[in-house]
Design an enzyme around this catalytic site. Structure first.
Site, mmCIF file in Angstrom:
data_model
loop_
_atom_site.group_PDB
_atom_site.id
_atom_site.type_symbol
_atom_site.label_atom_id
_atom_site.label_comp_id
_atom_site.label_asym_id
_atom_site.label_seq_id
_atom_site.Cartn_x
_atom_site.Cartn_y
_atom_site.Cartn_z
ATOM 1 N N SER A 54 0.912 -1.099 0.373
ATOM 2 C CA SER A 54 0.178 0.172 0.086
ATOM 3 C C SER A 54 0.720 1.706 0.132
ATOM 4 O O SER A 54 1.581 1.559 1.169
ATOM 5 C CB SER A 54 -0.993 -0.053 0.924
ATOM 6 O OG SER A 54 -1.918 1.309 1.521
ATOM 7 N N GLY A 55 0.901 1.996 -1.393
ATOM 8 C CA GLY A 55 1.657 4.010 -0.919
ATOM 9 C C GLY A 55 1.400 4.083 -0.247
ATOM 10 O O GLY A 55 1.729 5.206 0.656
ATOM 11 N N LEU A 56 -0.149 4.403 0.786
ATOM 12 C CA LEU A 56 -0.248 5.118 1.831
ATOM 13 C C LEU A 56 -0.312 4.425 2.561
ATOM 14 O O LEU A 56 0.328 5.401 3.550
ATOM 15 C CB LEU A 56 -1.929 4.873 2.031
ATOM 16 C CG LEU A 56 -2.867 5.298 3.286
ATOM 17 C CD1 LEU A 56 -3.067 7.465 3.382
ATOM 18 C CD2 LEU A 56 -3.768 5.201 4.042
ATOM 19 N N ASP A 66 0.985 10.564 1.405
ATOM 20 C CA ASP A 66 0.764 9.497 -0.120
ATOM 21 C C ASP A 66 0.412 10.806 -1.507
ATOM 22 O O ASP A 66 -1.089 10.501 -1.322
ATOM 23 C CB ASP A 66 -0.292 8.773 0.201
ATOM 24 C CG ASP A 66 -0.451 7.855 -0.583
ATOM 25 O OD1 ASP A 66 0.537 7.936 -1.266
ATOM 26 O OD2 ASP A 66 -1.683 6.862 -1.015
ATOM 27 N N ASP A 93 0.725 -1.512 -5.608
ATOM 28 C CA ASP A 93 0.386 -0.216 -5.546
ATOM 29 C C ASP A 93 1.383 0.512 -6.188
ATOM 30 O O ASP A 93 2.311 1.026 -5.766
ATOM 31 C CB ASP A 93 -0.137 0.225 -4.125
ATOM 32 C CG ASP A 93 -0.679 1.702 -4.578
ATOM 33 O OD1 ASP A 93 -0.960 2.367 -5.222
ATOM 34 O OD2 ASP A 93 -1.596 2.767 -2.962
ATOM 35 N N ASP A 95 1.226 3.420 -7.643
ATOM 36 C CA ASP A 95 0.321 5.123 -7.833
ATOM 37 C C ASP A 95 -0.190 5.386 -9.387
ATOM 38 O O ASP A 95 -1.267 4.147 -10.116
ATOM 39 C CB ASP A 95 1.424 6.212 -6.986
ATOM 40 C CG ASP A 95 1.356 5.948 -5.766
ATOM 41 O OD1 ASP A 95 1.170 5.445 -5.485
ATOM 42 O OD2 ASP A 95 2.692 6.682 -5.518
ATOM 43 N N GLU A 122 -2.710 4.062 -11.042
ATOM 44 C CA GLU A 122 -4.469 4.526 -11.315
ATOM 45 C C GLU A 122 -4.114 5.725 -12.386
ATOM 46 O O GLU A 122 -3.141 6.641 -12.672
ATOM 47 C CB GLU A 122 -4.667 4.949 -10.214
ATOM 48 C CG GLU A 122 -3.887 6.009 -9.653
ATOM 49 C CD GLU A 122 -3.638 6.785 -7.847
ATOM 50 O OE1 GLU A 122 -3.063 5.116 -7.425
ATOM 51 O OE2 GLU A 122 -3.772 7.744 -7.372
ATOM 52 N N LYS A 128 0.298 12.312 -7.775
ATOM 53 C CA LYS A 128 -0.893 12.087 -7.454
ATOM 54 C C LYS A 128 -0.307 11.655 -6.012
ATOM 55 O O LYS A 128 0.016 12.098 -5.238
ATOM 56 C CB LYS A 128 -1.563 10.256 -8.040
ATOM 57 C CG LYS A 128 -0.540 9.298 -7.357
ATOM 58 C CD LYS A 128 -0.366 9.482 -5.521
ATOM 59 C CE LYS A 128 -1.066 8.876 -4.635
ATOM 60 N NZ LYS A 128 -2.105 7.538 -4.778
ATOM 61 N N ASN A 130 -3.449 11.353 -2.366
ATOM 62 C CA ASN A 130 -4.062 9.502 -2.888
ATOM 63 C C ASN A 130 -5.742 10.353 -2.284
ATOM 64 O O ASN A 130 -6.099 11.439 -1.853
ATOM 65 C CB ASN A 130 -4.171 9.896 -0.654
ATOM 66 C CG ASN A 130 -4.884 8.660 0.169
ATOM 67 O OD1 ASN A 130 -6.293 9.183 0.499
ATOM 68 N ND2 ASN A 130 -4.280 6.931 0.450
ATOM 69 N N SER A 131 -6.264 9.534 -2.849
ATOM 70 C CA SER A 131 -8.112 9.702 -3.188
ATOM 71 C C SER A 131 -8.935 10.066 -1.922
ATOM 72 O O SER A 131 -9.541 10.439 -2.264
ATOM 73 C CB SER A 131 -8.372 8.074 -3.682
ATOM 74 O OG SER A 131 -7.787 7.720 -4.680
ATOM 75 N N ARG A 164 -6.465 1.254 -12.551
ATOM 76 C CA ARG A 164 -7.893 1.408 -11.303
ATOM 77 C C ARG A 164 -8.251 2.952 -12.318
ATOM 78 O O ARG A 164 -7.324 3.578 -11.818
ATOM 79 C CB ARG A 164 -6.544 1.736 -10.386
ATOM 80 C CG ARG A 164 -7.208 2.242 -9.290
ATOM 81 C CD ARG A 164 -6.581 2.328 -7.914
ATOM 82 N NE ARG A 164 -6.765 3.919 -7.167
ATOM 83 C CZ ARG A 164 -5.478 3.993 -6.067
ATOM 84 N NH1 ARG A 164 -5.585 3.228 -4.928
ATOM 85 N NH2 ARG A 164 -6.332 5.379 -4.916
ATOM 86 N N HIS A 195 -12.638 2.329 -7.562
ATOM 87 C CA HIS A 195 -12.422 3.330 -5.997
ATOM 88 C C HIS A 195 -13.635 4.530 -6.577
ATOM 89 O O HIS A 195 -13.993 4.655 -7.536
ATOM 90 C CB HIS A 195 -11.102 3.857 -6.465
ATOM 91 C CG HIS A 195 -10.776 3.988 -4.847
ATOM 92 N ND1 HIS A 195 -11.016 3.458 -4.286
ATOM 93 C CD2 HIS A 195 -9.006 4.623 -3.914
ATOM 94 C CE1 HIS A 195 -10.175 3.499 -3.150
ATOM 95 N NE2 HIS A 195 -9.166 4.178 -3.184
HETATM 96 C C1 SPV Z 1 -3.381 2.955 -1.008
HETATM 97 O O1 SPV Z 1 -3.235 1.873 -0.196
HETATM 98 O O2 SPV Z 1 -2.410 3.040 -0.938
HETATM 99 C C2 SPV Z 1 -4.633 3.192 -1.856
HETATM 100 C C3 SPV Z 1 -5.825 2.809 -1.719
HETATM 101 O O3 SPV Z 1 -3.843 3.501 -2.808
HETATM 102 S S1 SPV Z 1 -6.665 4.198 -0.895
HETATM 103 O O4 SPV Z 1 -6.103 5.403 0.291
HETATM 104 O O5 SPV Z 1 -7.772 4.068 -1.062
HETATM 105 O O6 SPV Z 1 -5.936 5.432 -2.073
HETATM 106 MG MG MG Z 2 -2.516 4.385 -2.514
#
Ligand code: SPV
Ligand code: MG
Length: 308
Positions: A54-56, A66, A93, A95, A122, A128, A130-131, A164, A195
């Protein structure tokens, strides 16, 4: 930071095959987010089918946002450390691909060479965000991103390529998500991740119903957390990524423990809530290490004896 795994991890080809099987199985595959080998081992031990690099989580563990602050090699090292520590396949992940199509080509080759089963990119711009953060969630131009997916699918050997869709996150709506899904499928994606940041799952349910293509569809039920595995499976989703729950639970536990130790002036009152040192040693595979050591010491003695 490579953990010396007792069971050697599968080859990249085996890992990619396992990820494809998980995506194609009629059962919903369950995926847990991780940021280091210890958390990946906990996820594997709990029975998750796949590990999400996970990037986050990786950014948060580094104390950074992130937002593509960490560079590709740092994300690759983190993903590799997970893949070296568990037998389960790792979906990384990546990004928005760390730049343009040239970055994506280099990224695909690098991740594949390090044993990662699949990558997810994505359709947002670089850098990017974080969403779930309010800010620039603009989509990448469709042609740019379609080119990245085509390049990724042509350059890889076995690596699974997940496209994504961030159209619902960026407020561009369902038609845009569906239009892009069709293009990414034509471009060569192996799976789609839709997402959503809604508090109800209706949006992803609507997407799943309206999407007429053949690719497996993945969801990340972070905000619509009431949704169950049964509901997702019934609606034909292939995979659910629980992207950050392990990190969030450990953060809460650590914070409460630290405050209590500070308040009480002793660790006695928290001891009952703590993992034992044995649990840590087991996750570090200390018993296996000692067993190996004893075996080679014994073999060494036998060899020395013969040479006498
Ligand atoms: C992550 O875990 O880094 C993701 C999922 O990309 S989210 O945080 O929902 O974007
Ligand atoms: Mg991510």
């Amino acid at each position: 930071m490579t953990v010396n795994a007792v069971t050697p991890p599968a080859t990249q080809a085996d890992a990619a095959r396992a990820l494809r099987d998980a995506l194609e199985s009629p059962q919903l595959a369950r995926v847990m987010g991780a940021h280091n080998p210890l958390s990946a081992r906990l996820a594997e031990e709990a029975g998750f089918d796949v590990i999400w690099s996970s990037g986050l989580e990786i950014s948060a563990a580094a104390g950074l946002p992130d937002a593509n602050i960490l560079a590709m090699p740092q994300c690759l090292d983190a993903a590799t450390a997970l893949a070296d520590a568990v037998a389960a396949p790792v979906l990384a992940d990546c990004d928005s691909g760390f730049g343009n199509v040239n970055n994506v080509i280099h990224m695909v080759r690098s991740y594949e060479a390090r044993g990662i089963a699949g990558v997810c990119i994505e359709d947002k711009q670089f850098p990017k965000l974080n969403s779930f953060i309010e800010g620039n969630q603009d989509l990448a131009p469709l042609d740019d991103f379609a080119g990245k997916i085509r390049a990724a699918s042509e350059v890889r050997e076995n690596l699974v390529v997940v496209a994504r869709l961030e159209a619902l996150i960026s407020g561009k709506g369902m038609d845009e998500a569906l239009r892009r899904a069709e293009v990414y499928e034509r471009a060569g994606a192996d799976a789609l991740l839709i997402h959503s940041k809604r508090s109800e799952p209706n949006e992803v349910f609507d997407f799943r119903e309206a999407y007429r293509g053949d690719l497996p569809v993945i969801v990340v039920p972070t905000t619509y957390n009431q949704v169950t595995v049964g509901e997702l499976e019934e609606r034909g989703f292939a995979m659910a990524i629980y992207a950050n729950q392990a990190l969030r639970s450990s953060l809460r536990a650590m914070r409460e423990t630290l405050i209590k130790i500070m308040q009480d002036g002793t660790t006695r009152n928290v001891e009952g809530d703590l993992a034992s040192l044995k649990e840590i040693f087991d996750l570090q595979q200390v018993p296996q290490m000692l067993e190996r050591q004893a075996r080679y010491e014994e073999l060494g003695r036998e060899l020395a004896e013969v040479g006498r």
